[in-house]
Write a protein that holds these residues in place. Structure first.
Motif, PDB file in Angstrom:
ATOM      1  N   LYS A  92     -20.733 -27.111  -8.581  1.00 40.65           N
ATOM      2  CA  LYS A  92     -21.338 -27.261  -9.908  1.00 40.65           C
ATOM      3  C   LYS A  92     -21.183 -25.993 -10.747  1.00 40.65           C
ATOM      4  O   LYS A  92     -22.095 -25.550 -11.427  1.00 40.65           O
ATOM      5  CB  LYS A  92     -22.792 -27.693  -9.802  1.00 40.65           C
ATOM      6  CG  LYS A  92     -22.940 -29.004  -9.050  1.00 40.65           C
ATOM      7  CD  LYS A  92     -24.291 -29.606  -9.204  1.00 40.65           C
ATOM      8  CE  LYS A  92     -24.480 -30.878  -8.433  1.00 40.65           C
ATOM      9  NZ  LYS A  92     -23.449 -31.835  -8.424  1.00 40.65           N
ATOM     10  N   LYS A  93     -19.970 -25.445 -10.685  1.00 37.08           N
ATOM     11  CA  LYS A  93     -19.633 -24.246 -11.460  1.00 37.08           C
ATOM     12  C   LYS A  93     -18.671 -24.633 -12.568  1.00 37.08           C
ATOM     13  O   LYS A  93     -17.823 -25.496 -12.389  1.00 37.08           O
ATOM     14  CB  LYS A  93     -18.963 -23.185 -10.580  1.00 37.08           C
ATOM     15  CG  LYS A  93     -19.784 -22.724  -9.416  1.00 37.08           C
ATOM     16  CD  LYS A  93     -20.812 -21.727  -9.847  1.00 37.08           C
ATOM     17  CE  LYS A  93     -21.560 -21.205  -8.624  1.00 37.08           C
ATOM     18  NZ  LYS A  93     -22.605 -20.297  -8.969  1.00 37.08           N
ATOM     19  N   ASN A  94     -18.793 -23.950 -13.685  1.00 38.62           N
ATOM     20  CA  ASN A  94     -17.906 -24.180 -14.813  1.00 38.62           C
ATOM     21  C   ASN A  94     -16.914 -23.026 -14.885  1.00 38.62           C
ATOM     22  O   ASN A  94     -17.166 -22.025 -15.546  1.00 38.62           O
ATOM     23  CB  ASN A  94     -18.724 -24.293 -16.106  1.00 38.62           C
ATOM     24  CG  ASN A  94     -17.857 -24.638 -17.294  1.00 38.62           C
ATOM     25  OD1 ASN A  94     -16.717 -25.050 -17.141  1.00 38.62           O
ATOM     26  ND2 ASN A  94     -18.401 -24.456 -18.475  1.00 38.62           N
ATOM     27  N   GLU A  95     -15.837 -23.147 -14.139  1.00 38.10           N
ATOM     28  CA  GLU A  95     -14.798 -22.116 -14.159  1.00 38.10           C
ATOM     29  C   GLU A  95     -13.440 -22.780 -14.006  1.00 38.10           C
ATOM     30  O   GLU A  95     -13.344 -23.880 -13.487  1.00 38.10           O
ATOM     31  CB  GLU A  95     -15.014 -21.083 -13.052  1.00 38.10           C
ATOM     32  CG  GLU A  95     -14.905 -21.645 -11.651  1.00 38.10           C
ATOM     33  CD  GLU A  95     -15.036 -20.589 -10.565  1.00 38.10           C
ATOM     34  OE1 GLU A  95     -15.975 -19.775 -10.627  1.00 38.10           O
ATOM     35  OE2 GLU A  95     -14.203 -20.583  -9.650  1.00 38.10           O
ATOM     36  N   ILE A  96     -12.415 -22.122 -14.473  1.00 34.06           N
ATOM     37  CA  ILE A  96     -11.071 -22.682 -14.359  1.00 34.06           C
ATOM     38  C   ILE A  96     -10.407 -22.132 -13.097  1.00 34.06           C
ATOM     39  O   ILE A  96     -10.401 -22.780 -12.070  1.00 34.06           O
ATOM     40  CB  ILE A  96     -10.237 -22.376 -15.618  1.00 34.06           C
ATOM     41  CG1 ILE A  96     -10.965 -22.841 -16.881  1.00 34.06           C
ATOM     42  CG2 ILE A  96      -8.860 -23.041 -15.524  1.00 34.06           C
ATOM     43  CD1 ILE A  96     -11.219 -24.313 -17.002  1.00 34.06           C
ATOM     44  N   HIS A  97      -9.861 -20.945 -13.168  1.00 39.31           N
ATOM     45  CA  HIS A  97      -9.256 -20.307 -11.992  1.00 39.31           C
ATOM     46  C   HIS A  97     -10.052 -19.051 -11.657  1.00 39.31           C
ATOM     47  O   HIS A  97      -9.496 -17.977 -11.487  1.00 39.31           O
ATOM     48  CB  HIS A  97      -7.779 -19.992 -12.238  1.00 39.31           C
ATOM     49  CG  HIS A  97      -6.949 -21.214 -12.445  1.00 39.31           C
ATOM     50  ND1 HIS A  97      -6.268 -21.459 -13.619  1.00 39.31           N
ATOM     51  CD2 HIS A  97      -6.698 -22.275 -11.646  1.00 39.31           C
ATOM     52  CE1 HIS A  97      -5.642 -22.617 -13.530  1.00 39.31           C
ATOM     53  NE2 HIS A  97      -5.890 -23.142 -12.348  1.00 39.31           N
ATOM     54  N   GLY A  98     -11.352 -19.231 -11.567  1.00 37.93           N
ATOM     55  CA  GLY A  98     -12.256 -18.114 -11.317  1.00 37.93           C
ATOM     56  C   GLY A  98     -12.383 -17.783  -9.843  1.00 37.93           C
ATOM     57  O   GLY A  98     -11.605 -18.253  -9.012  1.00 37.93           O
ATOM     58  N   PRO A  99     -13.394 -17.002  -9.491  1.00 37.29           N
ATOM     59  CA  PRO A  99     -13.527 -16.503  -8.109  1.00 37.29           C
ATOM     60  C   PRO A  99     -13.696 -17.603  -7.059  1.00 37.29           C
ATOM     61  O   PRO A  99     -13.143 -17.488  -5.959  1.00 37.29           O
ATOM     62  CB  PRO A  99     -14.752 -15.596  -8.164  1.00 37.29           C
ATOM     63  CG  PRO A  99     -15.446 -15.916  -9.439  1.00 37.29           C
ATOM     64  CD  PRO A  99     -14.443 -16.490 -10.365  1.00 37.29           C
ATOM     65  N   ASN A 100     -14.437 -18.666  -7.377  1.00 38.82           N
ATOM     66  CA  ASN A 100     -14.612 -19.751  -6.399  1.00 38.82           C
ATOM     67  C   ASN A 100     -13.299 -20.487  -6.157  1.00 38.82           C
ATOM     68  O   ASN A 100     -12.960 -20.814  -5.019  1.00 38.82           O
ATOM     69  CB  ASN A 100     -15.690 -20.726  -6.880  1.00 38.82           C
ATOM     70  CG  ASN A 100     -17.045 -20.070  -6.931  1.00 38.82           C
ATOM     71  OD1 ASN A 100     -17.594 -19.706  -5.906  1.00 38.82           O
ATOM     72  ND2 ASN A 100     -17.565 -19.876  -8.128  1.00 38.82           N
ATOM     73  N   PHE A 101     -12.578 -20.740  -7.250  1.00 39.86           N
ATOM     74  CA  PHE A 101     -11.269 -21.397  -7.126  1.00 39.86           C
ATOM     75  C   PHE A 101     -10.335 -20.540  -6.283  1.00 39.86           C
ATOM     76  O   PHE A 101      -9.703 -21.024  -5.337  1.00 39.86           O
ATOM     77  CB  PHE A 101     -10.652 -21.633  -8.518  1.00 39.86           C
ATOM     78  CG  PHE A 101      -9.308 -22.302  -8.456  1.00 39.86           C
ATOM     79  CD1 PHE A 101      -9.205 -23.670  -8.590  1.00 39.86           C
ATOM     80  CD2 PHE A 101      -8.144 -21.567  -8.248  1.00 39.86           C
ATOM     81  CE1 PHE A 101      -7.965 -24.301  -8.510  1.00 39.86           C
ATOM     82  CE2 PHE A 101      -6.906 -22.173  -8.169  1.00 39.86           C
ATOM     83  CZ  PHE A 101      -6.817 -23.544  -8.300  1.00 39.86           C
TER      84      PHE A 101
END
Length: 175
Positions: A92-101
């Motif tokens: 449930k994170k709003n990121e594109i190619h961020g740290p979780n990705f």
């Protein structure tokens, strides 16, 4: 190469790399499908929308691009888009190619022997030439486009003079 069914691959990768988190009662949380023949500039994408308060999401892979490539490129693209779905639907994170990705991508790449996931692909894509020139009404800088775009503004001028907000004084006008 004939197109391969995507749902069995989705379930295999979901089990291998996502601890079956992208399914509920063995039903995918995300629709997975091949595009029609219009998706010609990107290999795939993840899309979500909210309908009557419920999240509806899908992964669409490009038939025109991926049908010419190997199964490994299809697998890599599907996994890439599944990471987007996982970050959105599970974390449930709003990121594109961020740290979780990136963390999940590296985790999968360490385990996977046949393909590697990347943030950007280098698949051959036919693009139309840049044939339109737009000029910022404010600073005069020129920009090249494949098609004319209405109501587009110079980002640099909007940032420098209008706190990053779109302003008609920064419109890009086409010849």
């Amino acid at each position: 190469m004939p197109l391969i069914p995507l749902l069995p691959l989705f379930h295999r990768f979901n089990s291998q790399y996502f601890a079956n988190s992208l399914t509920v009662n063995n039903q995918a949380l995300v629709k997975v499908k091949w595009s029609d023949n219009r998706l010609k500039t990107t290999a795939g994408f993840y899309k979500r929308k909210r309908i009557n308060g419920l999240v509806d999401s899908e992964i669409i892979l490009s038939k025109p691009i991926l049908s010419k490539l190997s199964t490994n490129e299809i697998n890599s693209t599907l996994c890439h888009e599944m990471i987007h779905a996982w970050v959105d639907r599970i974390l449930k994170k709003n990121e594109i190619h961020g740290p979780n990705f990136l963390e999940k991508m590296h985790e999968i790449n360490e385990k996977e022997k046949n393909f590697q996931i990347a943030v950007r692909h280098s698949f051959p894509i036919e693009r139309r030439e840049l044939k339109y020139i737009g000029t910022c009404k404010n600073c005069g800088e020129k920009f090249f486009y494949r098609k004319r775009i209405k109501n587009i503004a110079c980002k640099k001028c909007c940032i420098n003079f209008f706190n990053g907000s779109w302003n008609k004084k920064c419109l890009i006008l086409f010849d």
